[in-house]
Scaffold this motif. Sequence first.
Motif, short mmCIF file in Angstrom:
data_model
loop_
_atom_site.label_atom_id
_atom_site.label_comp_id
_atom_site.label_asym_id
_atom_site.label_seq_id
_atom_site.Cartn_x
_atom_site.Cartn_y
_atom_site.Cartn_z
N UNK A 113 39.58 46.36 36.63
CA UNK A 113 40.73 47.08 37.18
C UNK A 113 41.91 46.95 36.22
N UNK A 114 41.90 45.90 35.42
CA UNK A 114 43.01 45.61 34.51
C UNK A 114 43.02 46.52 33.28
N UNK A 115 42.22 47.57 33.29
CA UNK A 115 42.26 48.52 32.18
C UNK A 115 43.60 49.27 32.14
N UNK A 116 44.45 49.05 33.14
CA UNK A 116 45.80 49.61 33.10
C UNK A 116 46.62 48.99 31.97
N UNK A 142 44.12 38.44 21.04
CA UNK A 142 44.69 37.83 22.25
C UNK A 142 46.20 38.06 22.31
N UNK A 143 46.83 38.15 21.14
CA UNK A 143 48.28 38.34 21.07
C UNK A 143 48.69 39.81 21.14
N UNK A 144 47.72 40.71 21.22
CA UNK A 144 48.07 42.14 21.36
C UNK A 144 48.30 42.43 22.84
N UNK A 145 49.22 41.71 23.38
CA UNK A 145 49.53 41.75 24.82
C UNK A 145 51.03 41.55 24.96
N UNK A 146 51.69 42.44 25.67
CA UNK A 146 53.14 42.33 25.83
C UNK A 146 53.53 41.40 26.96
N UNK A 147 52.55 40.79 27.62
CA UNK A 147 52.77 39.96 28.82
C UNK A 147 53.57 40.75 29.86
N UNK A 148 53.30 42.05 29.94
CA UNK A 148 54.06 42.92 30.85
C UNK A 148 53.73 42.67 32.31
N UNK A 149 52.52 42.20 32.59
CA UNK A 149 52.14 41.89 33.97
C UNK A 149 51.49 43.02 34.73
N UNK A 150 51.23 44.16 34.07
CA UNK A 150 50.57 45.27 34.77
C UNK A 150 49.20 44.85 35.28
N UNK A 151 48.52 44.00 34.52
CA UNK A 151 47.19 43.52 34.92
C UNK A 151 47.27 42.67 36.18
N UNK A 152 48.32 41.88 36.29
CA UNK A 152 48.47 41.00 37.45
C UNK A 152 48.66 41.80 38.73
N UNK A 153 49.36 42.93 38.63
CA UNK A 153 49.60 43.77 39.80
C UNK A 153 48.30 44.28 40.41
N UNK A 154 47.34 44.65 39.55
CA UNK A 154 46.10 45.26 40.05
C UNK A 154 44.93 44.28 40.16
N UNK A 155 45.13 43.02 39.77
CA UNK A 155 44.03 42.05 39.77
C UNK A 155 43.44 41.88 41.17
N UNK A 161 38.20 43.66 23.52
CA UNK A 161 38.74 42.35 23.16
C UNK A 161 40.24 42.23 23.44
N UNK A 162 40.97 43.36 23.51
CA UNK A 162 42.40 43.29 23.78
C UNK A 162 42.71 43.53 25.26
N UNK A 163 41.69 43.84 26.05
CA UNK A 163 41.92 44.05 27.48
C UNK A 163 42.05 42.70 28.18
N UNK A 164 42.70 42.65 29.34
CA UNK A 164 42.77 41.40 30.09
C UNK A 164 41.37 40.83 30.38
N UNK A 165 40.42 41.71 30.72
CA UNK A 165 39.06 41.24 30.98
C UNK A 165 38.48 40.59 29.73
N UNK A 166 38.71 41.19 28.58
CA UNK A 166 38.21 40.63 27.33
C UNK A 166 38.85 39.29 27.01
N UNK A 167 40.14 39.18 27.27
CA UNK A 167 40.84 37.92 27.01
C UNK A 167 40.34 36.81 27.94
N UNK A 168 40.07 37.17 29.21
CA UNK A 168 39.54 36.18 30.14
C UNK A 168 38.12 35.75 29.74
N UNK A 183 48.05 36.17 36.08
CA UNK A 183 47.66 36.44 34.69
C UNK A 183 48.79 36.22 33.69
N UNK A 184 50.03 36.52 34.07
CA UNK A 184 51.14 36.30 33.13
C UNK A 184 51.19 34.84 32.72
N UNK A 185 51.07 33.96 33.71
CA UNK A 185 51.09 32.52 33.43
C UNK A 185 49.88 32.11 32.59
#
Length: 391
Positions: A20-23, A62-75, A34-41, A81-83
């Motif tokens: 779902x975190x493909x957002x 792993x660092x190609x992530x803005x820590x925006x938190x969009x993934x956390x909203x839909x998890x 590899x840059x998706x939240x699922x890939x990082x997990x 996830x931000x933490x």
Amino acid sequence: MRLSSKFIEDEAFVCVQCHYCRVCPAFQSLKWESVSPRGRMYLLKGIAKGQIEPDSIAVEDFYKCTTCGACEVVCQTSIPLIEVWERARAEFVEAGKAPLPAHRKMREVAEKNGNPYGEKRGERSRWAEGFQFKDKAETIYFAGCTASYRMNELARNTVEFLNKAGIDYTYAGEDEYCCGSPFLRTGQRDIAKEFFLKNYEEWKRRGVRRILTTCSGCFRTIAKDYPEIAEEFGLEWDFEVVHTSQLIHQLVEEGKVEFEEWSERVTYHDPCHLGRHMGVYEEPRVVLEKMGAEIVEMEHSRENALCCGAGGGVKSQFKELAMDMGKRRIEEAKETKAKYLVSCCPFCKLHLKQASEGEMEVIDLIELVNSRAKVLNNPGTKAGEQTDRRS
């Protein structure tokens, strides 16, 4: 490499790989798993099992992530996830796998000058020439690095508005240090803690009880990260932290500020640190409505808003990726046919303005407010004068 954090290990195994975190804006731009939240997990799970030793490519992804938190909203399993991302980056730094070159350079210049831009300390308060500030007050204006060195108009508009509103405040000038947000987001916690101590001591010296920020990144860091760091040091945290949009909203609701008649079509960009990280969505919109603006929402807004692309150390290390994300946001804004793209963060304004390449007018809420505010019950106050009244 071994993970020292049980928190990261536990959360990694909670992930059900549903995608779902493909957002994720980075995944939307690069399309690499590899840059998706699922890939990082998946990477973190492999490290925890001792099956993966991350190489430089894995860490870079792993660092190609803005820590925006969009993934956390839909998890779907409610992983914080931000933490997870921020703690994992700190683990990479501890293991000598990071920081990445641009983030290491950012730290080197900040150690010398107190800001990640490498600008001279003596230039930090240059924007404030012509203003006078008290040495002590219960409220302090924390301008932040981007408004101080790159977006001076935001700092000046904020101070002019505070003076119009008759708010009693102080400003630390050259004694203000970076809040540490760029370093907390990239896993370099030690230097962030050094800056915390410098700012904390200065606020205590000035008798500060309330900290006002223009920058959403500063707001999130001081309101959310600083209390935790204070606890680590055994220090009392008794400050109220307020973003300018919240202060303006309060003054408007209390009938202390009205606006000149104005009617324009605008669209509002939710900064990730103000919105998803801190839950501030309505206040800026209410202020725009009170100004008479016609707000046209973009396809993605509030908790689902697209990231501008600049946060989490992405803009400094991966400029093309950051710009691609910024352009996607600009395209959404253009579809609304709005005259203004309004935000509440110097970093968002800086990046979106660059991404728009002059095709859209990007402006901060404080600029609109200051240019049209009519302050009530505060006769004789002029911009540039410090008063003894408080909100």
